[in-house]
Motif scaffolding. Structure first.
Motif, PDB file in Angstrom:
ATOM      1  N   GLY A 211       0.826  -1.211   0.000  1.00  0.00           N
ATOM      2  CA  GLY A 211       0.000   0.000   0.000  1.00  0.00           C
ATOM      3  C   GLY A 211       0.855   1.254   0.000  1.00  0.00           C
ATOM      4  O   GLY A 211       0.623   2.193  -0.769  1.00  0.00           O
ATOM      5  N   ALA A 212       1.871   1.234   0.854  1.00  0.00           N
ATOM      6  CA  ALA A 212       2.731   2.420   0.961  1.00  0.00           C
ATOM      7  C   ALA A 212       3.445   2.682  -0.355  1.00  0.00           C
ATOM      8  O   ALA A 212       3.637   3.834  -0.759  1.00  0.00           O
ATOM      9  N   LYS A 213       3.826   1.613  -1.052  1.00  0.00           N
ATOM     10  CA  LYS A 213       4.512   1.783  -2.352  1.00  0.00           C
ATOM     11  C   LYS A 213       3.558   2.415  -3.369  1.00  0.00           C
ATOM     12  O   LYS A 213       3.946   3.307  -4.133  1.00  0.00           O
ATOM     13  N   LEU A 214       2.322   1.961  -3.380  1.00  0.00           N
ATOM     14  CA  LEU A 214       1.345   2.545  -4.308  1.00  0.00           C
ATOM     15  C   LEU A 214       1.164   4.039  -4.041  1.00  0.00           C
ATOM     16  O   LEU A 214       1.051   4.845  -4.963  1.00  0.00           O
ATOM     17  N   GLY A 232      -5.146   6.595   6.184  1.00  0.00           N
ATOM     18  CA  GLY A 232      -5.462   7.621   5.184  1.00  0.00           C
ATOM     19  C   GLY A 232      -4.519   8.807   5.287  1.00  0.00           C
ATOM     20  O   GLY A 232      -4.062   9.363   4.281  1.00  0.00           O
ATOM     21  N   ARG A 233      -4.205   9.168   6.520  1.00  0.00           N
ATOM     22  CA  ARG A 233      -3.287  10.290   6.747  1.00  0.00           C
ATOM     23  C   ARG A 233      -1.900   9.956   6.170  1.00  0.00           C
ATOM     24  O   ARG A 233      -1.262  10.797   5.537  1.00  0.00           O
ATOM     25  N   SER A 234      -1.445   8.713   6.382  1.00  0.00           N
ATOM     26  CA  SER A 234      -0.106   8.374   5.907  1.00  0.00           C
ATOM     27  C   SER A 234      -0.088   8.297   4.371  1.00  0.00           C
ATOM     28  O   SER A 234       0.914   8.622   3.742  1.00  0.00           O
ATOM     29  N   ILE A 235      -1.210   7.919   3.779  1.00  0.00           N
ATOM     30  CA  ILE A 235      -1.287   7.893   2.312  1.00  0.00           C
ATOM     31  C   ILE A 235      -1.233   9.308   1.738  1.00  0.00           C
ATOM     32  O   ILE A 235      -0.527   9.582   0.773  1.00  0.00           O
ATOM     33  N   LEU A 236      -1.954  10.197   2.393  1.00  0.00           N
ATOM     34  CA  LEU A 236      -1.960  11.596   1.939  1.00  0.00           C
ATOM     35  C   LEU A 236      -0.548  12.183   2.038  1.00  0.00           C
ATOM     36  O   LEU A 236      -0.083  12.900   1.154  1.00  0.00           O
TER      37      LEU A 236
END
Ligand code: ADP
Length: 488
Positions: A211-214, A232-236
């Motif tokens: 997920g983090a790579k995407l 969600g915060r870490s994705i943003l």
């Protein structure tokens, strides 16, 4: 033991690390081993999606063709509905009747966006008459799509269908615990003629790796995520720190289910129970706070407790079951820690609160749990529990109901129960939420937009707006004469 593959570039391949145990939460039995994709495997999937997009093989296909492909996916989902529902239930624990509804909803999602593919049109902008200004809608590109475990197949459909209709290519990542139906969907997609290789890639694995790579890849143009606010915060953040890719987020909730004294009694009592205990309470829009007018508080509480006692907890494959186990034993522990916290904070436990004994002891079951006299500031009234736990909070009058309803960091959904149409719409207007139901809770249709405000997310999925997440606008200016500008 059944080892599950990765689906990359139109090929099923064994992952380098097939060590993710996939468990049936009703029995604790192992169903399969899924691949935990490595960073290199994730990058291969991203490259496959990138190549497929850049080649124009999908975005350049006619909208009619893309729509037909989606309709064919829907058709195949329906043809395999019973098997998919069973697989979903075995992997995730939801009652099979709910899983059947999920498969039907997933098929409807492909049908809706299959139909919508040919209705995406541009605009002509009213600029002065010596020019023509057009707005074109173009696919955003390669999408990373990260989904949770509570509606594994349906969330895959919510993500894939609009992206494919728009002409995007994707890498979809199911949740660690629930890869079964997503990989079955990969089989279905793989068999559909006219869906080119590499347009959809499905990669199982860990959030912090895959997920983090995407979210961080410069080759990904957009990430769509459904899950916890923390992730969600870490994705943003990852999007901000990489290529500022487009981000849509559907995050947590603490939705108020508000009951006024004049509500239709039987419908309200059932709505309070269904609103929070459907899908074991593992629902982002769960009505996990029951706000009830003081004049009916005691009587309503008793009726809700009595109704909740009738919930059939049991084997989720039995069509009579209305509540199955939680998704994993580890998740049950998290939910139990909230129940402990509720007790510690001094809320009054009036139903459940523990693990059932007997035949259900080997599964990740948890009793439907009701806390009464909850203070709106308590942790169990503020934080998302994502399980069958509800906080009952009495209120006095409409302004206090609205004040309590809005006093959490979340704003996904809410419901108001009353027979007073004026009050219903006053409350609807004042609730800070992306979805509000009147005299019902939870009905969700692909035809209508879905998503939250505040810390419940950004953007809307479903409905006509849902496809906009996957489209960029391009403004085209056409000068209508050969005259020079004449400025110099
Ligand atoms: P939960 O804690 O209930 O599993 P999450 O929000 O962590 O909820 O999970 C939703 C999805 O997000 C899952 O597919 C998970 O693997 C993925 N995920 C978890 N952590 C990350 C991360 N750091 N970056 C991207 N995706 C992640």
């Amino acid at each position: 033991m059944n080892t599950l593959p990765l689906y990359i570039g139109g090929c099923f391949q064994n992952g380098a690390d097939p060590s993710q145990d996939v468990i049936n939460p009703a029995t604790g039995a192992s169903l399969a081993r899924a691949a935990r994709a490595t960073t290199a495997e994730t990058e291969a999937a991203i490259r496959a999606a990138r190549q497929a997009f850049d080649s124009g093989v999908w975005s350049g296909a006619t909208a009619m063709k893309r729509g037909q492909v989606l309709l064919e996916v829907a058709h195949r989902l329906r043809a395999q509905a019973a098997e998919l529902a069973r697989l979903e239930t075995e992997n995730m624990g939801k009652p099979v009747l709910e899983a059947e509804a999920d498969v039907a909803d997933a098929a409807a999602c492909f049908e809706y966006y299959g139909g919508l593919a040919t209705k995406v049109t541009g605009e002509v902008n009213p600029v002065p008459s010596d020019a023509l200004s057009l707005t074109l809608k173009e696919p955003v590109g390669v999408c990373g799509q990260i989904i949770p475990w509570n509606y594994p197949l349906l969330m895959a459909a919510w993500k894939l269908a609009p992206a494919l209709a728009a002409g995007c290519t994707t890498v979809l990542k199911p949740a660690e615990a629930t890869p079964m139906t997503a990989l079955e969907l990969a089989r279905i997609l793989d068999g559909v003629p006219d869906l080119p290789k590499g347009v959809v890639n499905i990669v199982t694995g860990d959030g912090p790796t895959v997920g983090a790579k995407l979210a961080a890849s410069d080759l990904v143009d957009k990430v769509a995520f459904t899950g916890s606010t923390r992730t969600g915060r870490s994705i943003l953040r990852a999007a901000a720190d990489s290529n500022l890719k487009r981000v849509t987020l559907e995050l947590g909730g603490k939705s108020p289910n508000i009951f006024f004294a004049d509500a239709h009694w039987e419908a309200a009592v059932e709505g309070a129970v269904f609103g929070v205990f459907v899908n074991q309470g593992e629902v982002c829009s769960a009505g996990s706070r029951i706000l009830v007018e003081k004049s009916i508080h005691q009587r309503f509480l008793e009726a809700v407790v009595e109704k909740a006692r009738t919930i059939r907890l049991g084997d989720p494959l039995d069509p009579a079951t209305r509540m199955g186990p939680l998704v994993t034993a580890a998740h049950r522990e998290r939910v139990l820690s909230y129940i402990e916290e509720g007790r510690r904070e001094g809320a009054r436990l009036v139903l459940g609160g523990g693990k059932p004994n007997g035949a259900l002891a080997r599964g990740a079951y948890l009793e439907p749990t009701i806390f009464d006299r909850v203070d709106p500031g308590m942790k169990i009234a503020q934080e998302e529990i994502f399980g069958p736990v509800v906080a009952v909070i009495p209120f006095e009058g409409e302004p206090e109901a609205v004040e309590i309803a809005n006093a959490t960091p979340y704003g996904l959904a809410g419901a108001v129960w009353t027979r007073d149409i004026y009050r219903a719409f006053r409350v609807v207007k004042k609730l800070r939420a992306g979805v509000v139901w009147v005299n019902h809770m939870q009905p969700t249709y692909v035809e209508a937009p879905w998503g939250g405000v505040k810390m419940s997310g950004a953007g809307r999925e479903l409905g006509l707006h849902g496809i906009d997440n996957y489209l960029e606008l391009k403004q085209v200016y056409v000068h209508l004469s050969e005259d020079p500008i004449g400025w110099y």
